[in-house]
Write a protein that holds these residues in place. Structure first.
Motif, short mmCIF file in Angstrom:
data_model
loop_
_atom_site.label_atom_id
_atom_site.label_comp_id
_atom_site.label_asym_id
_atom_site.label_seq_id
_atom_site.Cartn_x
_atom_site.Cartn_y
_atom_site.Cartn_z
N SER A 146 0.85 -1.19 0.00
CA SER A 146 0.00 0.00 0.00
C SER A 146 0.88 1.23 0.00
N VAL A 147 0.46 2.24 -0.76
CA VAL A 147 1.15 3.53 -0.78
C VAL A 147 0.15 4.60 -0.35
N HIS A 148 0.46 5.28 0.74
CA HIS A 148 -0.42 6.32 1.28
C HIS A 148 0.22 7.67 1.03
N PHE A 149 -0.52 8.59 0.45
CA PHE A 149 -0.02 9.94 0.22
C PHE A 149 -0.52 10.84 1.36
N ILE A 150 0.42 11.46 2.07
CA ILE A 150 0.06 12.29 3.23
C ILE A 150 0.77 13.63 3.12
N ASP A 151 0.30 14.59 3.91
CA ASP A 151 0.85 15.95 3.84
C ASP A 151 2.21 16.07 4.50
N ALA A 152 2.42 15.33 5.59
CA ALA A 152 3.68 15.42 6.33
C ALA A 152 3.86 14.16 7.16
N LEU A 153 5.11 13.77 7.37
CA LEU A 153 5.40 12.62 8.22
C LEU A 153 5.42 13.06 9.68
N PRO A 154 4.94 12.22 10.58
CA PRO A 154 5.08 12.55 12.01
C PRO A 154 6.54 12.42 12.43
N LYS A 155 7.06 13.47 13.01
CA LYS A 155 8.47 13.45 13.42
C LYS A 155 8.61 14.03 14.81
N THR A 156 9.67 13.61 15.48
CA THR A 156 10.03 14.25 16.74
C THR A 156 10.53 15.66 16.42
N PRO A 157 10.58 16.54 17.42
CA PRO A 157 11.12 17.89 17.15
C PRO A 157 12.54 17.89 16.61
N SER A 158 13.30 16.81 16.84
CA SER A 158 14.67 16.74 16.31
C SER A 158 14.72 16.18 14.90
N GLY A 159 13.54 15.85 14.31
CA GLY A 159 13.51 15.45 12.92
C GLY A 159 13.49 13.96 12.65
N LYS A 160 13.38 13.12 13.68
CA LYS A 160 13.34 11.68 13.47
C LYS A 160 11.90 11.23 13.23
N VAL A 161 11.72 10.36 12.24
CA VAL A 161 10.39 9.87 11.90
C VAL A 161 9.86 8.98 13.01
N GLN A 162 8.63 9.22 13.43
CA GLN A 162 7.98 8.40 14.46
C GLN A 162 7.14 7.33 13.76
N ARG A 163 7.82 6.25 13.38
CA ARG A 163 7.16 5.21 12.60
C ARG A 163 6.06 4.51 13.40
N TYR A 164 6.21 4.50 14.71
CA TYR A 164 5.18 3.84 15.52
C TYR A 164 3.83 4.54 15.37
N LEU A 165 3.85 5.85 15.12
CA LEU A 165 2.59 6.56 14.88
C LEU A 165 1.99 6.20 13.53
N LEU A 166 2.85 5.97 12.54
CA LEU A 166 2.35 5.54 11.24
C LEU A 166 1.74 4.15 11.32
N ARG A 167 2.34 3.28 12.14
CA ARG A 167 1.78 1.93 12.28
C ARG A 167 0.41 1.96 12.93
N GLN A 168 0.13 3.03 13.67
CA GLN A 168 -1.17 3.12 14.36
C GLN A 168 -2.26 3.72 13.48
N ARG A 169 -1.89 4.27 12.32
CA ARG A 169 -2.87 4.94 11.47
C ARG A 169 -3.84 3.93 10.89
#
Length: 516
Positions: free
Chosen positions: A493-516
């Motif tokens: 699956s390919v999901h098009f989104i406006d922005a990736l969830p990231k920590t304030p230091s710029g690291k992607v929070q993949r665990y939040l994507l897994r919860q979508r």
């Protein structure tokens, strides 16, 4: 992985002898022992006006501020959070806190009240130092006193008598307390002892190769580990000037500083390099050294840097709990050819290996290792070490090759287990980001709805400006992975989104994507 064969041990021993002693006085080591007329920082405003500051100025102002803080009740061991941008008062406050034997707690200026409150309460702080633009975030927090920069602050400092002598906390005494970035859950407190200065100094020397003639700019924010350890503390103890831009990151401002100030040695996050590479603005920048830390570099950025910056970007690996420990070192004595996707070899003073699939640090053979556990959290601390105490476990999956190069695969809980294959999200992301329609991307594994493959690969894509999301584009991206990486690893699956969830230091929070 065996320790370095090059005889760098005398250098490591010398730094340990300086920083890991019962008499270690952090303010002296970071400021007072240097030539008072030497430059410590250049502070740059958004309009590119600048101010050079010497060690002598830092010493004078921080001694006076230390007297002010002592009058407000700050004592040895107290945690003092600081919510402040990259301005002169930041290192002055840092040194003043150290003069009292107290502990500096950084607060990132992009934090909302809730994030600041969590760290302030976890630190049991009574006093917070801030600037006018950040004050409103602190007002709702009860039980703290707030010291705010401005004219009244300046008068307090100038009227105060300089503190006569500073407190020696010793090499095992705490000088900083940071909190992890929350990539995988609730941030954890990391107490940094004074002996960590040896490791920070070692990285600036061997990892970044910051020379006396360099115009050095670590552009990372000092609200987080890389910017604080190696943009403020490391330069101070090494006697190397750093530039501090009092503004958030944009490609435009970054290029302007690189050009105006003639930067020769630059360090920043992969997201910075990616944004610069896609901006089309970099034309007249030539660097001697370029380094990256935070997440692995994708190959497209490395290729762009060689052509545009006149040098490759070297990837470096570390954690809040460790500092930088595995690097594609820049120092000529340790530099080796860069292998695509590799983060290099251990920093002198560290021995690393792979334990149960994780990148791990050999505790007994790593004299520069300073982390002993999370602040007041023995359960989380136990997770970080093997039962016999031999290995510190990073929770990052990785591998080594026959030449001793380390390769990052994924956060251990980000590895995708699909139909018997272990798939690292970084490998798939490195292919997807090469498509001209993709501005940013993250890949995760989620349970297979058919219950056959265990997990399936899913991609979350931020599109380049002017690009439309459609099924044909999704199919192109899936085929790109099939053709350029592996058929079993293409995103179902390919999901098009406006922005990736990231920590304030710029690291992607993949665990939040897994919860979508």
């Amino acid at each position: 992985m065996q320790p370095h064969t090059l005889d760098v041990q005398p250098v490591v021993d010398a730094w340990l002898a300086a920083y890991d002693t019962p008499e270690a006085d952090v303010a002296h080591l970071a400021c007072d022992r240097h030539d008072a007329g030497a430059l410590a920082f250049t502070f740059i405003e958004p309009d590119l006006t600048s101010r050079d500051v010497t060690y002598g100025e830092l010493a004078e102002k921080s001694r006076r501020l230390a007297t002010v803080l002592a009058g407000l009740g700050v004592r040895q061991g107290d945690r003092v959070p600081v919510l402040m941008g990259k301005r002169l008062e930041l290192p002055v406050t840092l040194l003043a806190i150290w003069r009292l034997g107290a502990v500096y707690v950084p607060l990132f200026t992009a934090f909302a009240t809730g994030a600041a409150r969590m760290r302030i309460e976890a630190s049991r702080a009574r006093l917070v130092v801030t600037e006018p633009s950040q004050r409103a975030k602190l007002d709702p927090i009860e039980g703290i006193e707030i010291l705010e920069t401005g004219p009244a602050f300046d008068r307090l400092v100038s009227d105060a008598e300089p503190l006569a002598s500073s407190v020696a906390v010793g090499g095992r005494g705490t000088m900083l307390q940071l909190f992890t970035s929350g990539t995988t859950g609730k941030p954890k407190g990391v107490a940094v002892p004074a002996r960590a200065l040896a490791s920070f100094h070692c990285y600036l020397h061997f990892g970044l190769d910051v020379s006396e003639d360099d115009v050095f700019w670590n552009a990372a924010d000092p609200g987080w580990a890389y910017g604080l350890y190696y943009g403020v503390v490391g330069p101070l103890v090494s006697g190397r000037r750093n530039l501090l831009l009092n503004a958030g990151f944009t490609p435009q401002s970054t290029v302007a500083v690189l050009e105006r100030f003639g930067v020769t040695n630059f360090a920043g996050a992969p997201t910075m390099y990616r944004a610069l590479s896609k901006s089309g603005l970099v034309r007249d920048v030539h660097l001697r050294r370029a380094s990256s830390a935070g997440e692995p570099l994708t190959p497209d950025v490395v290729d762009w840097a060689r052509e545009t910056l006149g040098t490759e970007v070297r990837d470096h690996y570390g954690q809040t709990e460790l500092g930088m420990v595995i690097n594609n070192h820049w120092h000529p004595d340790l530099a080796r050819p860069v292998k695509p996707g590799s983060m290099g070899q251990p920093l002198p003073g560290y021995t690393a290996g792979i334990h149960d699939g994780q990148i791990a640090i050999d505790v007994g053979n790593s004299p520069l290792l300073w982390f002993t556990g999370y602040h007041e959290d023995p359960e989380k601390t136990e997770e970080r070490f093997t039962a016999d105490g031999r290995w510190y476990l990073t929770a990052d999956s990785g591998r080594t090759d026959e030449d001793g190069y380390f390769f990052f695969t994924a956060r251990d809980d980000d590895v995708i287990l699909a139909a018997g294959y272990r798939i690292g999200p970084f490998d798939v992301e490195s292919v997807l980001i090469t498509h001209p329609a993709v501005a940013d991307v993250a890949v995760v594994g989620r349970p297979d709805p058919e219950g056959i493959r265990g997990e399936v690969v899913e991609a979350f894509v931020v599109l380049a400006e002017g690009t439309e999301a459609n099924d044909d584009l999704a199919g192109e991206l899936q085929q790109l992975v099939r053709d350029n990486y592996a058929k079993h690893a293409y995103p179902r699956s390919v999901h098009f989104i406006d922005a990736l969830p990231k920590t304030p230091s710029g690291k992607v929070q993949r665990y939040l994507l897994r919860q979508r």
